[in-house]
Design an enzyme around this catalytic site. Structure first.
Site, PDB file in Angstrom:
ATOM      1  N   LYS A   1       2.337  -3.046   6.286  1.00 25.89           N
ATOM      2  CA  LYS A   1       2.579  -2.666   4.793  1.00 25.89           C
ATOM      3  C   LYS A   1       4.137  -2.510   4.548  1.00 25.89           C
ATOM      4  CE  LYS A   1      -1.383  -3.739   3.227  1.00 25.89           C
ATOM      5  NZ  LYS A   1      -1.674  -5.302   2.210  1.00 25.89           N
TER       6      LYS A   1
ATOM      7  N   TYR B   1      -1.596  -0.460  10.276  1.00 26.90           N
ATOM      8  CA  TYR B   1      -1.648  -0.922   8.951  1.00 26.90           C
ATOM      9  C   TYR B   1      -0.451  -0.422   8.167  1.00 26.90           C
ATOM     10  CZ  TYR B   1      -3.546  -1.214   4.108  1.00 26.90           C
ATOM     11  OH  TYR B   1      -3.823  -1.608   2.820  1.00 26.90           O
TER      12      TYR B   1
ATOM     13  N   SER C   1     -14.451  -3.541   1.142  1.00 27.08           N
ATOM     14  CA  SER C   1     -13.997  -3.610   2.078  1.00 27.08           C
ATOM     15  C   SER C   1     -13.188  -2.484   2.446  1.00 27.08           C
ATOM     16  CB  SER C   1     -12.768  -4.896   2.287  1.00 27.08           C
ATOM     17  OG  SER C   1     -11.774  -4.696   1.184  1.00 27.08           O
TER      18      SER C   1
ATOM     19  N   GLY D   1      -2.781   2.703  -4.257  1.00 23.72           N
ATOM     20  CA  GLY D   1      -3.451   3.874  -3.556  1.00 23.72           C
ATOM     21  C   GLY D   1      -4.911   3.294  -3.259  1.00 23.72           C
TER      22      GLY D   1
ATOM     23  N   SER E   1       0.879  -1.255   0.178  1.00 25.88           N
ATOM     24  CA  SER E   1       0.091  -0.075   0.024  1.00 25.88           C
ATOM     25  C   SER E   1       0.918   1.242  -0.090  1.00 25.88           C
ATOM     26  CB  SER E   1      -0.694   0.110   1.187  1.00 25.88           C
ATOM     27  OG  SER E   1      -1.584   1.189   1.366  1.00 25.88           O
TER      28      SER E   1
ATOM     29  N   THR F   1     -13.136  -0.418  -3.353  1.00 26.50           N
ATOM     30  CA  THR F   1     -13.646  -1.702  -2.920  1.00 26.50           C
ATOM     31  C   THR F   1     -14.605  -1.842  -1.698  1.00 26.50           C
ATOM     32  OG1 THR F   1     -11.827  -2.350  -1.352  1.00 26.50           O
ATOM     33  CG2 THR F   1     -11.525  -2.849  -3.568  1.00 26.50           C
TER      34      THR F   1
ATOM     35  N   ILE G   1      -8.433   2.138  -3.506  1.00 28.42           N
ATOM     36  CA  ILE G   1      -9.213   1.268  -4.735  1.00 28.42           C
ATOM     37  C   ILE G   1     -10.410   1.278  -4.221  1.00 28.42           C
ATOM     38  CG2 ILE G   1      -9.086  -0.920  -5.662  1.00 28.42           C
ATOM     39  CD1 ILE G   1      -6.328   0.628  -6.192  1.00 28.42           C
TER      40      ILE G   1
END
Length: 133
Positions: free
Chosen positions: A20, A16, A56, A50, A3, A54, A52
């Protein structure tokens, strides 16, 4: 898959970002190990993504100030195509969207400036404070 926050962190995402970032260290080291062992046909492409669009990602952003910002989320199908191209071309690292590479380079040379822009863009900080660094 990594990410963008691994190389240019955003507020309130420390765990997070750390996870990553660990991927970068792991795969960059693994790439060297494989090369030293003579595995010339093996390539590792680190995909730096970057935002996205989605389900989630939308769910995870609920409750964060960045959810209310105008940060653009990219379509999943365009992201998948960019990843396939990056792997097919055996790139060490690919960025989607492409301009994230420029932001990463700018952050390397001007970290306070870029972080202030991110704090304003994620609505963590008022625009008036952007130049206070």
């Amino acid at each position: 898959m990594s990410s963008f926050v691994a190389v240019v962190p955003i507020p309130r995402t420390a765990p997070y970002c750390g996870n990553k970032g660990a991927l970068h260290g792991f795969f960059n080291s693994l790439r060297q190990d494989l090369a030293l062992q003579g595995h010339k046909g093996v390539s590792i492409t680190l995909c730096v993504l970057g935002g996205i669009k989605t389900k989630s990602a939308t769910e995870l952003m609920k409750g964060f100030p960045a959810e209310k910002s105008n940060l653009k989320r990219e379509p999943v199908d365009e992201c998948a195509l960019a990843m396939i191209k990056g792997v097919a071309l055996k790139r060490r690292q690919m960025y989607f969207p492409w301009y994230l590479s420029i932001v990463e380079i700018t952050h390397f040379f001007f970290p306070n400036f870029v972080e202030n822009i991110i704090q304003v863009a994620t609505t963590e900080k008022p625009v008036e404070d952007m130049w206070k660094w």
